[in-house]
Design an enzyme around this catalytic site. Structure first.
Site, PDB file in Angstrom:
ATOM      1  N   CYS A 178       1.006 -10.092  14.685  1.00 38.31           N
ATOM      2  CA  CYS A 178       2.421 -10.184  14.336  1.00 38.31           C
ATOM      3  C   CYS A 178       3.229  -9.270  15.254  1.00 38.31           C
ATOM      4  CB  CYS A 178       2.627  -9.796  12.872  1.00 38.31           C
ATOM      5  SG  CYS A 178       4.358  -9.791  12.362  1.00 38.31           S
ATOM      6  N   SER A 218      -2.853   2.576   3.583  1.00 37.33           N
ATOM      7  CA  SER A 218      -2.271   1.602   4.504  1.00 37.33           C
ATOM      8  C   SER A 218      -2.990   1.619   5.846  1.00 37.33           C
ATOM      9  CB  SER A 218      -0.777   1.891   4.710  1.00 37.33           C
ATOM     10  OG  SER A 218      -0.254   1.104   5.758  1.00 37.33           O
ATOM     11  N   GLU A 230      -6.306  -9.142   3.815  1.00 33.27           N
ATOM     12  CA  GLU A 230      -5.957 -10.242   4.730  1.00 33.27           C
ATOM     13  C   GLU A 230      -7.205 -10.835   5.359  1.00 33.27           C
ATOM     14  OE1 GLU A 230      -3.999 -10.969   9.093  1.00 33.27           O
ATOM     15  OE2 GLU A 230      -3.093  -9.376   7.896  1.00 33.27           O
ATOM     16  N   HIS A 239       0.838  -1.204   0.000  1.00 31.65           N
ATOM     17  CA  HIS A 239       0.000   0.000   0.000  1.00 31.65           C
ATOM     18  C   HIS A 239       0.873   1.253   0.000  1.00 31.65           C
ATOM     19  CE1 HIS A 239      -3.554  -2.464   1.737  1.00 31.65           C
ATOM     20  NE2 HIS A 239      -3.581  -2.433   0.428  1.00 31.65           N
ATOM     21  N   HIS A 249     -10.679  -5.777   4.223  1.00 26.78           N
ATOM     22  CA  HIS A 249      -9.227  -5.782   4.057  1.00 26.78           C
ATOM     23  C   HIS A 249      -8.808  -7.104   3.419  1.00 26.78           C
ATOM     24  CE1 HIS A 249      -4.950  -6.003   5.147  1.00 26.78           C
ATOM     25  NE2 HIS A 249      -4.996  -4.686   5.259  1.00 26.78           N
TER      26      HIS A 249
END
Length: 308
Positions: A213, A241, A146, A54, A144
């Site tokens: 993460c 982003s 993901e 992004h 999104h």
């Protein structure tokens, strides 16, 4: 204009997953360019499903190398080509479509995302068939890339909640299995866990899985400390982003003199008036070379001011 000290945050820049995806794209492009038609070296040679990162300037750099960004509608029309899947991951339907259309997949799904997909799929398949399946809940941004890949592991039955406020809509009389998009806030995730734990029925099961993460989550406290050290913060980030918005807002919280920019041309000379130190930082989708260009732009502005 007085001497200005400029520091680029060493912890900012591409995360492992983005770095791997870009490296795979560059390697494939270079390989095909060497073995391809040398008279047309700029011909499109590799497709990417969605923006590889992004950040518009990085996408443009790769486009000039031959990377062509496509969407899912485009993918349905393609046959006998190579398509790169970016770090965000994809639902099973994408792989099935590629198989039918004889598309070779270059899979750059982040290992952290891939492991999360597998865990969610295992949970979903383990409760089939069931007349009252558990609620698989994903803390993430609706729509999104993901999150779409994660929901796809459950045949689109997973419940997505974007914020703490939405947790109140869950059925606390039914089992809940809670996961998180890998780049979401740890603090908010823990608030959601605490709320469910205190409201779940004694007859229902609640399990949460910390799938955030750490290489991304740890950037929050680090970038907060970085932002407090400087008079001015330039947060370099593509405006699409999600991770960038979170980190930018944290910088802004601790240092009100923070500006979000996408490229060096947005830097305004008046921002530098009376400033002694400038900190340049960015998101997991911000290339180092772009932050370095911003440093050079500040130096050029200072040089122009001194000559005036």
């Amino acid at each position: 204009m007085a001497m200005i000290q400029i520091e680029i945050d060493s912890g900012s820049g591409f995360c492992f997953g983005v770095t791997t995806a870009i490296t795979k794209a560059e390697e494939e492009l270079a390989s095909q360019r060497v073995s391809g038609d040398k008279e047309t070296p700029d011909k499109p040679i590799l497709y990417c499903l969605g923006d590889i990162v992004h950040n518009g300037m990085e996408c443009e750099r790769l486009r000039k190398m031959g990377l062509i960004t496509i969407n899912h509608d485009d993918l349905r029309q393609l046959h006998d080509v190579k398509v790169l899947l970016r770090a965000h991951g994809e639902p099973p339907e994408t792989y099935e479509l590629a198989r039918r259309n004889n598309i070779e997949i270059i899979d750059a799904t982040c290992p952290v995302v891939l492991q999360l997909q597998k865990r969610i799929k295992q949970q979903y398949t383990s409760q089939l068939p069931s007349s009252s399946p558990a609620q698989i809940v994903i803390f993430g941004k609706k729509g999104h890339a993901e999150v779409l890949g994660l929901v796809g592991q459950t045949n689109s039955t997973a419940i997505v909640i974007e914020s703490f406020d939405e947790v109140k809509d869950l059925d606390f009389n039914n089992d809940i299995y809670l996961y998180s998009q890998t780049t979401k806030s740890l603090d908010e995730f823990h608030r959601i866990i605490d709320y469910i734990s205190s409201h779940i029925s004694p007859e229902a099961t609640f399990k949460s899985f910390d799938t955030i993460c750490r290489s991304v989550a740890n950037r929050m406290p680090n970038i907060s400390q970085f932002a407090t050290r400087h008079d001015l913060i330039l947060f370099v980030c593509g405006r699409k982003s999600s991770n960038g918005k979170v980190l930018f807002n944290e910088c802004l919280r601790v240092n009100p003199n923070t500006h979000l920019i996408e490229d060096p041309q947005e830097i305004q000379a008046e921002w530098l008036e009376g400033i002694q130190t400038v900190g340049i930082c960015g998101a997991t989708s911000t290339p180092k070379w772009l932050m370095e260009q911003c440093r050079e732009a500040i130096q050029d502005l200072r040089h122009t001011k001194l000559q005036a």
